[in-house]
Design an enzyme around this catalytic site. Structure first.
Site, short mmCIF file in Angstrom:
data_model
loop_
_atom_site.label_atom_id
_atom_site.label_comp_id
_atom_site.label_asym_id
_atom_site.label_seq_id
_atom_site.Cartn_x
_atom_site.Cartn_y
_atom_site.Cartn_z
N ASP A 179 0.84 -1.29 0.04
CA ASP A 179 -0.01 -0.05 0.05
C ASP A 179 0.72 1.17 -0.12
O ASP A 179 1.54 1.49 1.08
CB ASP A 179 -0.74 -0.01 1.34
CG ASP A 179 -1.94 1.03 1.08
OD1 ASP A 179 -1.34 2.24 0.88
OD2 ASP A 179 -3.20 0.78 1.45
N HIS A 180 1.15 1.92 -1.34
CA HIS A 180 2.21 2.82 -1.20
C HIS A 180 1.84 4.18 -0.09
O HIS A 180 2.94 4.55 0.03
CB HIS A 180 2.22 3.35 -2.55
CG HIS A 180 1.39 4.27 -3.04
ND1 HIS A 180 0.10 4.35 -3.49
CD2 HIS A 180 1.61 5.66 -3.09
CE1 HIS A 180 -0.43 5.21 -3.90
NE2 HIS A 180 0.41 6.33 -3.58
N GLU A 218 -7.93 14.58 -4.79
CA GLU A 218 -6.87 14.26 -5.94
C GLU A 218 -7.57 15.29 -6.91
O GLU A 218 -8.74 15.60 -7.00
CB GLU A 218 -7.04 12.97 -6.30
CG GLU A 218 -6.57 11.64 -5.43
CD GLU A 218 -6.36 10.67 -6.53
OE1 GLU A 218 -5.30 10.54 -6.96
OE2 GLU A 218 -7.19 9.90 -6.68
N HIS A 242 -5.79 2.82 1.17
CA HIS A 242 -4.93 3.98 1.72
C HIS A 242 -5.77 4.54 2.92
O HIS A 242 -5.18 4.94 4.02
CB HIS A 242 -5.04 4.90 0.73
CG HIS A 242 -4.14 4.55 -0.69
ND1 HIS A 242 -3.14 3.26 -0.64
CD2 HIS A 242 -4.49 4.86 -1.94
CE1 HIS A 242 -2.86 3.10 -2.01
NE2 HIS A 242 -3.73 4.07 -2.72
C1 BG6 Z 1 -3.64 4.71 -6.19
C2 BG6 Z 1 -4.83 4.82 -6.95
O1 BG6 Z 1 -3.52 3.81 -5.29
O2 BG6 Z 1 -3.21 6.05 -5.51
C3 BG6 Z 1 -4.95 6.03 -7.84
O3 BG6 Z 1 -4.93 3.91 -7.67
C4 BG6 Z 1 -4.55 7.37 -7.04
O4 BG6 Z 1 -6.33 6.28 -8.23
C5 BG6 Z 1 -3.18 7.27 -6.27
O5 BG6 Z 1 -4.66 8.54 -7.84
C6 BG6 Z 1 -2.92 8.54 -5.29
O6 BG6 Z 1 -1.62 8.11 -4.74
P1 BG6 Z 1 -0.83 9.55 -4.35
O7 BG6 Z 1 0.36 9.03 -3.74
O8 BG6 Z 1 -0.63 10.37 -5.60
O9 BG6 Z 1 -1.74 10.42 -3.38
#
Ligand code: BG6
Length: 487
Positions: A179-180, A218, A242
């Site tokens: 989960d990044h 976003e 997330h």
């Molecule tokens: C991803 C989603 O996991 O996270 C995307 O699939 C989203 O839809 C992205 O845009 C958002 O990540 P970050 O790090 O840009 O907030």
């Protein structure tokens, strides 16, 4: 980093967006910082036909667009010497066998291997099965680890099924579910802020906290991902992973040590304590929205009932959080991109200062800015100079860029790749976490799907989302806070 046994990083889906935008830039930066194992190789594999040379040319161009840092020709020449590309399909046993044979020649001895699944999720199980069948997952000598990208399943039953499939070939300690968000510095800092300081923990509970807001807003829309997104929507794309992960870090009890299982045990307890929402409760405690024009986007079903915005009101049924609402929201095409957590404290029980009619004392607020402008802000009241006792809110601020330098915050994938190489699973989600998150999200998803367009709100692209999300908080006498406006 262990300088001992050679390590091969095998990336499946090597010609895809994730590899080019995130994985290679992260690996290259780790290399530049001298953090990769001394004796490493990167092997990319995908169905797209490339030679290693033509693959490297493409990577070089992509790096110039996506690296986010400057690098020298010499650095690239040295790094690219470690990369090899194979054309093939690891989801088929023959493809896996041919990869195994090629690796045996390339590696020429005992190695550790990290397999990274950067492919569409439908292919993971087949790749794992083929690797298993040709013996590439056996840990007879070096270790074998598998990094699996989200989404992990599309609902509870597919996640259970996927876990079953991967467990046929891998032990849980070989699986690294990404989960990044957990790789973001500011997200890891939630734990440091809470557990490396004494001032926050005593007030981190229902006695002092009025409510908590978690926003992941976003600005982007579908970014050519309509085929994926229209089947997924905001709940699966952002909340199941997330946002619930952020909630667990804010709400969990102090783990006994900074060890993967101790940490994940506490996160699991929070997920277990989430009060389930289903049926009518869903309609009362959630808002879903679709931005105007979504159904006309290329690749989107014109009758799509997919939500691009969601807001949830959650309760955590345990001693610490009884009665404290957690409001979570996320959406595409909003006014700006930012992620933050607002901890709003209670107002003082008695005000001894003279107040003008209509004046109210403002509650203290601690805001964790996850991105951009990473930092922490504390809002508190101060006496306005040269008045008897007029008060004004002021802010104490910490910004990463001021304290640690403008480039101090690395890309999340650097941390996560390094941890997977080092065998530290703290920032990866365990089987039970994934399943509990789906168990919570599933009934909400089902209710939303059953309702179709009934109850769907719409919002203008570039706005703050549907007004109904404001009304949900207004019913509780609260409002959404854009924390960074305080800074
Ligand atoms: C991803 C989603 O996991 O996270 C995307 O699939 C989203 O839809 C992205 O845009 C958002 O990540 P970050 O790090 O840009 O907030």
């Amino acid at each position: 980093m262990n300088k001992g046994r050679p390590t091969t990083i095998v990336i499946f889906g090597a010609s895809g967006d994730l590899t080019e935008r995130k994985l290679i830039p992260a690996l290259f930066n780790l290399f530049r910082k001298g953090r990769l194992p001394e004796n490493f190789k990167i092997v990319g594999m995908a169905g797209t036909v490339f030679t290693t040379e033509s693959y490297l040319e493409r990577l070089y161009q992509k790096l110039q667009q996506h690296a986010g840092y400057t690098f020298t020709e010499d650095e690239w020449q040295r790094f690219s010497g470690y990369i090899t590309y194979f054309t093939g399909r690891a989801s088929e046993v023959e493809g896996a066998q041919s990869l195994a044979d090629s690796l045996a020649v390339l590696e020429n001895g005992v190695v550790n291997r990290l397999y990274y699944m950067a492919t569409p999720p439908g292919v993971f199980p087949d790749i794992i099965q083929s690797l298993g069948q040709v013996g590439m997952l056996a840990e007879d000598e070096g270790w074998r680890r598998v990094v699996i990208e989200k989404p992990f399943g599309t609902n509870l039953s597919t996640a259970l099924q996927l876990n079953k499939q991967v467990h046929e070939w891998l032990h849980e300690n070989q699986i690294y579910r990404i989960d990044h968000y957990l790789g973001k510095e500011t997200v890891q800092n939630i734990m440091v802020a809470r557990f490396a300081n004494t001032i926050f923990e005593p007030v981190w509970n229902r006695n002092y906290i009025d409510h908590i807001q978690i926003t992941v807003a976003e600005q982007v829309g579908l970014e050519n991902r309509a085929g994926y997104y229209d089947h997924v929507g905001v709940l699966r794309d952002m909340f199941q992973n997330h946002l619930l992960q952020l909630l667990t870090l804010v709400a969990m009890e102090p783990p006994i040590s900074f060890n993967a299982d101790a940490l994940r045990n506490e996160k699991v307890k929070v997920l277990t304590a989430l009060r389930p929402l289903s049926g009518l409760e869903v309609t009362r405690n959630t808002v879903r929205g679709q931005y105007k024009g979504y159904a006309e986007e290329p690749g989107v079903d014109p009758k799509s009932t997919t939500s691009t915005y969601g807001a949830l009101r959650l309760l955590v049924d345990n001693w610490r959080w009884q009665g404290v609402p957690f409001y979570l929201r996320s959406g595409k095409f909003l006014t700006e991109k930012y992620s933050e957590i607002v901890i709003q404290f209670k107002t003082p029980p008695h005000i001894m200062f003279p107040m003008r009619p209509g004046d109210e004392i403002r509650p203290n607020m601690l805001v964790l800015y996850l991105q951009p402008n990473e930092g922490i802000h504390l809002r508190f009241e101060a006496k306005e100079p040269d008045t008897v006792a007029d008060m004004r809110s002021v802010n104490m601020e910490f910004h990463y860029k001021d304290s640690f330098g403008p480039t101090a915050v690395p890309e999340a994938y650097e941390r996560l790749l390094l941890d997977a190489l080092q065998g530290d699973a703290s920032l990866f989600t365990r089987t039970d976490e994934v399943e509990l998150a789906w168990r919570f999200i599933d009934p909400i998803m089902r209710t939303w799907e059953d309702l179709g367009m009934a109850g769907m709100t719409t919002y203008e692209p570039g706005s703050w989302g549907p007004i109904e999300a404001d009304q949900m908080l207004a019913r509780d006498g609260r409002y959404w806070v854009r924390g960074c406006q305080l800074c």
